[in-house]
Scaffold this active site. Structure first.
Site, PDB file in Angstrom:
ATOM      1  CG  ASP A 192     -51.058 -52.186  66.937  1.00 19.44           C
ATOM      2  OD1 ASP A 192     -51.907 -51.321  67.142  1.00 19.44           O
ATOM      3  OD2 ASP A 192     -50.000 -52.277  67.546  1.00 19.44           O
ATOM      4  NE  ARG A 207     -49.501 -47.980  69.399  1.00 15.64           N
ATOM      5  CZ  ARG A 207     -50.026 -49.108  68.919  1.00 15.64           C
ATOM      6  NH1 ARG A 207     -49.230 -50.075  68.512  1.00 15.64           N
ATOM      7  NH2 ARG A 207     -51.326 -49.280  68.882  1.00 15.64           N
ATOM      8  CD  GLU A 238     -23.699 -36.698  53.705  1.00 15.66           C
ATOM      9  OE1 GLU A 238     -24.307 -35.614  53.758  1.00 15.66           O
ATOM     10  OE2 GLU A 238     -24.142 -37.683  53.075  1.00 15.66           O
ATOM     11  N   PRO A 284     -30.312 -44.292  56.868  1.00 17.01           N
ATOM     12  CG  PRO A 284     -29.920 -42.554  55.361  1.00 17.01           C
ATOM     13  CD  PRO A 284     -29.455 -43.127  56.654  1.00 17.01           C
TER      14      PRO A 284
END
Ligand code: JDQ
Length: 242
Positions: free
Chosen positions: A172, A157, A115, A88
């Site tokens: 895209d 991709r 964590e 994160p």
């Protein structure tokens, strides 16, 4: 490209072998190896975590196990590798990140849980290979596996041969800095809703203009930050008139 994933939940990566990416693996366009971190434990409990120094909630993943796992995985192939650690607290993973990584010979993904992973694992690896600590968005997951599925799909991709119609990778969302506009297919009318006339006109210039206007409109509405970040010359006079 070779992709290695180290995780305590190998089953979480099973979707990599499905559909488009599964076919790309079968075609040899990309190699994927998933490794169980616990294979590098030596105790009966196969411990991979321990209490955090300095206290605080939760557990931290042990550096010794990760160090041995990464040494073994890296030694399995002589190609230079980039280590990717979802967290994160990472730098944002963007389309530009996927495009940069698509040029790598090898990506090794370290999936943390608890964590996170003892910081020394990243610091020690960074002394001998490129390492990216990346976030896939401003929300908190329980581990890195889902983030790896996201990133592997975004990178794979872009690899030659993986997508049936390569043009779409260039067109895209984000590739021109704007969001994709709306798309339509048959039937012409569905539940009283019709397809915009211009798309059936056959006038390719008008269609391109309409699509660009819808992309600008949607980007201004949903992602004004992207519009503000566009280089000065990205919008032509017709765009500005919109
Ligand atoms: N974009 C993004 C990535 C993650 C992520 C990635 C790897 C891990 C490993 C453990 N956790 C749980 C965790 C919760 C809070 C604080 C630290 C770690 C992870 C979350 N969440 N959101």
């Amino acid at each position: 490209m070779r992709i290695d994933v180290v995780t305590i939940f190998p089953g979480y990566l099973a979707p990599l072998r499905e559909a488009l990416l599964g076919r790309a693996i079968e075609a040899g366009l990309v190699e994927v190896a998933v490794h169980d971190l616990r294979d590098w434990t030596h105790d009966v409990h196969q411990a991979v975590d321990d209490a955090p120094y300095g206290g605080g909630p939760g557990m931290v993943m042990k550096p010794q196990v990760w160090g041995e796992a990464l040494d073994a995985v890296l030694a399995a192939d002589e190609r230079p590798a980039r280590l990717v650690v979802p967290t994160p607290a990472g730098r944002p993973f963007r389309q530009s990140t996927a495009q940069a990584w698509a040029g790598e010979q090898r990506l090794v993904f370290a999936c943390g849980r608890y964590e996170g992973i003892d910081q020394r694992v990243v610091d020690e690896a960074a002394a001998r290979m490129p390492v990216d600590e990346v976030s896939i968005g401003d929300y908190v997951l329980v581990g890195g596996e889902v983030a790896v599925l996201v990133m592997v799909e975004a990178v794979a991709r872009l690899l030659p041969g993986v997508l049936g119609n390569p043009v779409s990778a260039e067109q895209d969302s984000f590739s021109d800095g704007l969001l994709e506009g709306p798309a339509y297919t048959r039937p012409l009318t569905w539940r009283g809703l019709s397809v915009p006339e211009v798309l059936r006109s056959g006038h390719h210039g008008a269609i391109a203009r309409w699509r660009r206007d819808r992309a600008l409109e949607r980007t201004a509405d949903r992602r004004p930050d992207l519009l503000a970040a566009l280089p000065a010359d990205a919008l032509d006079a017709a765009d500005r008139a919109f």
